[in-house]
Write a protein that holds these residues in place. Sequence first.
Motif, short mmCIF file in Angstrom:
data_model
loop_
_atom_site.label_atom_id
_atom_site.label_comp_id
_atom_site.label_asym_id
_atom_site.label_seq_id
_atom_site.Cartn_x
_atom_site.Cartn_y
_atom_site.Cartn_z
N PRO A 100 0.80 -1.23 0.00
CA PRO A 100 0.00 0.00 0.00
C PRO A 100 0.83 1.27 0.00
O PRO A 100 0.28 2.36 -0.19
CB PRO A 100 -0.81 -0.12 1.30
CG PRO A 100 0.03 -0.99 2.19
CD PRO A 100 0.67 -1.98 1.27
N LEU A 101 2.14 1.17 0.21
CA LEU A 101 3.00 2.36 0.25
C LEU A 101 3.73 2.60 -1.07
O LEU A 101 4.49 3.55 -1.18
CB LEU A 101 4.03 2.22 1.37
CG LEU A 101 3.48 2.00 2.78
CD1 LEU A 101 4.60 1.91 3.79
CD2 LEU A 101 2.50 3.09 3.17
N ALA A 102 3.50 1.75 -2.06
CA ALA A 102 4.20 1.89 -3.33
C ALA A 102 3.63 3.06 -4.14
O ALA A 102 2.42 3.23 -4.24
CB ALA A 102 4.09 0.60 -4.13
N GLU A 103 4.51 3.85 -4.69
CA GLU A 103 4.15 4.93 -5.63
C GLU A 103 5.44 5.44 -6.26
O GLU A 103 6.53 5.17 -5.76
CB GLU A 103 3.42 6.07 -4.91
CG GLU A 103 4.25 6.83 -3.91
CD GLU A 103 4.13 8.34 -4.14
OE1 GLU A 103 3.67 8.76 -5.21
OE2 GLU A 103 4.51 9.08 -3.22
N GLY A 272 5.20 14.69 -5.17
CA GLY A 272 5.01 13.50 -4.35
C GLY A 272 3.61 13.36 -3.80
O GLY A 272 2.80 14.29 -3.84
N PHE A 273 3.31 12.17 -3.31
CA PHE A 273 2.12 11.82 -2.55
C PHE A 273 0.86 11.65 -3.39
O PHE A 273 -0.10 11.06 -2.91
CB PHE A 273 1.85 12.84 -1.43
CG PHE A 273 2.91 12.88 -0.38
CD1 PHE A 273 3.02 11.86 0.54
CD2 PHE A 273 3.82 13.92 -0.32
CE1 PHE A 273 4.01 11.88 1.51
CE2 PHE A 273 4.82 13.95 0.63
CZ PHE A 273 4.91 12.92 1.55
N GLY A 331 -0.58 15.36 1.59
CA GLY A 331 -0.20 13.96 1.45
C GLY A 331 0.56 13.39 2.63
O GLY A 331 0.42 12.21 2.95
N ALA A 332 1.38 14.22 3.29
CA ALA A 332 2.20 13.72 4.40
C ALA A 332 1.34 13.16 5.54
O ALA A 332 1.62 12.06 6.04
CB ALA A 332 3.13 14.81 4.90
N PRO A 333 0.30 13.87 6.00
CA PRO A 333 -0.55 13.27 7.05
C PRO A 333 -1.22 11.99 6.58
O PRO A 333 -1.33 11.02 7.35
CB PRO A 333 -1.58 14.37 7.33
CG PRO A 333 -0.93 15.64 6.89
CD PRO A 333 -0.11 15.26 5.71
N ALA A 334 -1.68 11.98 5.31
CA ALA A 334 -2.31 10.76 4.79
C ALA A 334 -1.30 9.62 4.73
O ALA A 334 -1.64 8.46 5.01
CB ALA A 334 -2.89 11.03 3.40
N PHE A 335 -0.06 9.92 4.35
CA PHE A 335 0.99 8.90 4.32
C PHE A 335 1.20 8.31 5.71
O PHE A 335 1.36 7.09 5.86
CB PHE A 335 2.29 9.53 3.81
CG PHE A 335 3.44 8.58 3.74
CD1 PHE A 335 3.65 7.79 2.63
CD2 PHE A 335 4.34 8.46 4.80
CE1 PHE A 335 4.72 6.92 2.57
CE2 PHE A 335 5.40 7.59 4.75
CZ PHE A 335 5.60 6.82 3.63
N ALA A 336 1.20 9.15 6.73
CA ALA A 336 1.40 8.67 8.10
C ALA A 336 0.26 7.74 8.51
O ALA A 336 0.49 6.71 9.16
CB ALA A 336 1.48 9.86 9.06
N ILE A 337 -0.96 8.09 8.13
CA ILE A 337 -2.12 7.25 8.46
C ILE A 337 -2.03 5.90 7.77
O ILE A 337 -2.25 4.84 8.37
CB ILE A 337 -3.43 7.97 8.08
CG1 ILE A 337 -3.61 9.21 8.95
CG2 ILE A 337 -4.62 7.03 8.22
CD1 ILE A 337 -4.76 10.09 8.52
#
Length: 346
Positions: A100-103, A272-273, A331-337
């Motif tokens: 789920p972290l691939a991009e 990014g993100f 995107g950074a907060p969403a990435f952390a979640i």
Amino acid sequence: MIRGPILGGGWGLRALATVLAVAVLVAAIGVAVSIGEMAIPLATTFQALGNRLLGMGFALSPIQEGVIWDYRLSRAVVAACSGAALALSGAILQALLRNPLAEPYVLGISAGASTGAVAVMIAGFGGGAISLSGGAFIGAVLAFALVSLLAAGAGGGTDRIILAGVAGSQLFNALTSYIVTTSANAEQARGVMFWLLGSLGGVRWPDAHVAAPVALAGFAICILHARALDAFTFGADAAASLGIAVTRVRLVLFGATAAMTATMVSIVGSIGFVGLVIPHAARFLVGPGHIRLLPASAMIGAIFMVLADIVSRIIIPQQILPIGVVTALFGAPAFAIILYRARRTA
């Protein structure tokens, strides 16, 4: 991983959602075209588009019509194409790598594309025989090849690929900084650094004529492989047992991802993100089936990038913020979640 679907009902509900999404995208592009140093009413924007596209005879100021058509609309179109292409790339990588972290940004593809573009732009790599997009594509392919080798050397696995992607990103970012520091003058360095954070300021119709076909071709390739991507959800072995040509599909889709990422990076810089967050939002709305997930990702990504461009122009008065900064703020907060949820389900 975020799961749904919210819009998993019948065809009528999905058709309504599609019409609504298209309407939101058109409205967002209209607002984006209206905003700028010269404020233009939204009605005037659509009248200008009607004059150019449908031959209507609205009486408009030639200056306003020129600003709308020659400058702002091309910017909005490229923003939409970039958002769609990056979101599609993220959805494809998450399916193929089952992570789920691939991009593209996390896996270093964007960083490699940036290095290739800067090598052509500043260092004159290729002696003029390689275009900016060509240099970005070469960089993207080299970055992904390096990340794959690093992951294989570390024992494989999707977690190893993410860690290798972080290492690859740092390496190519360092190479980009080295090229800029040693080969660019002060003015070029400032321009490149702003561009690397994501910039739509210099975008014109020739850029849109490149971005739109690449995004459409990438979307078509992805849709043609939607069923294969569903099979990859259960792993490469399961996909092979269902008759999927695993190696061919991987090469085609990785190639499409690299091409879309490289093209958009060469035009708007490294953003990014988008490829990380948008596929998860689309999966939450329409479910994991790629025949619905891919169009939803493309549409949401397009809307998100147009809105991010609007925010970048209005958040600070009399100043334009790099669009990559805006996408990172969301995107950074969403990435952390997502990272936290992935850890809980590991």
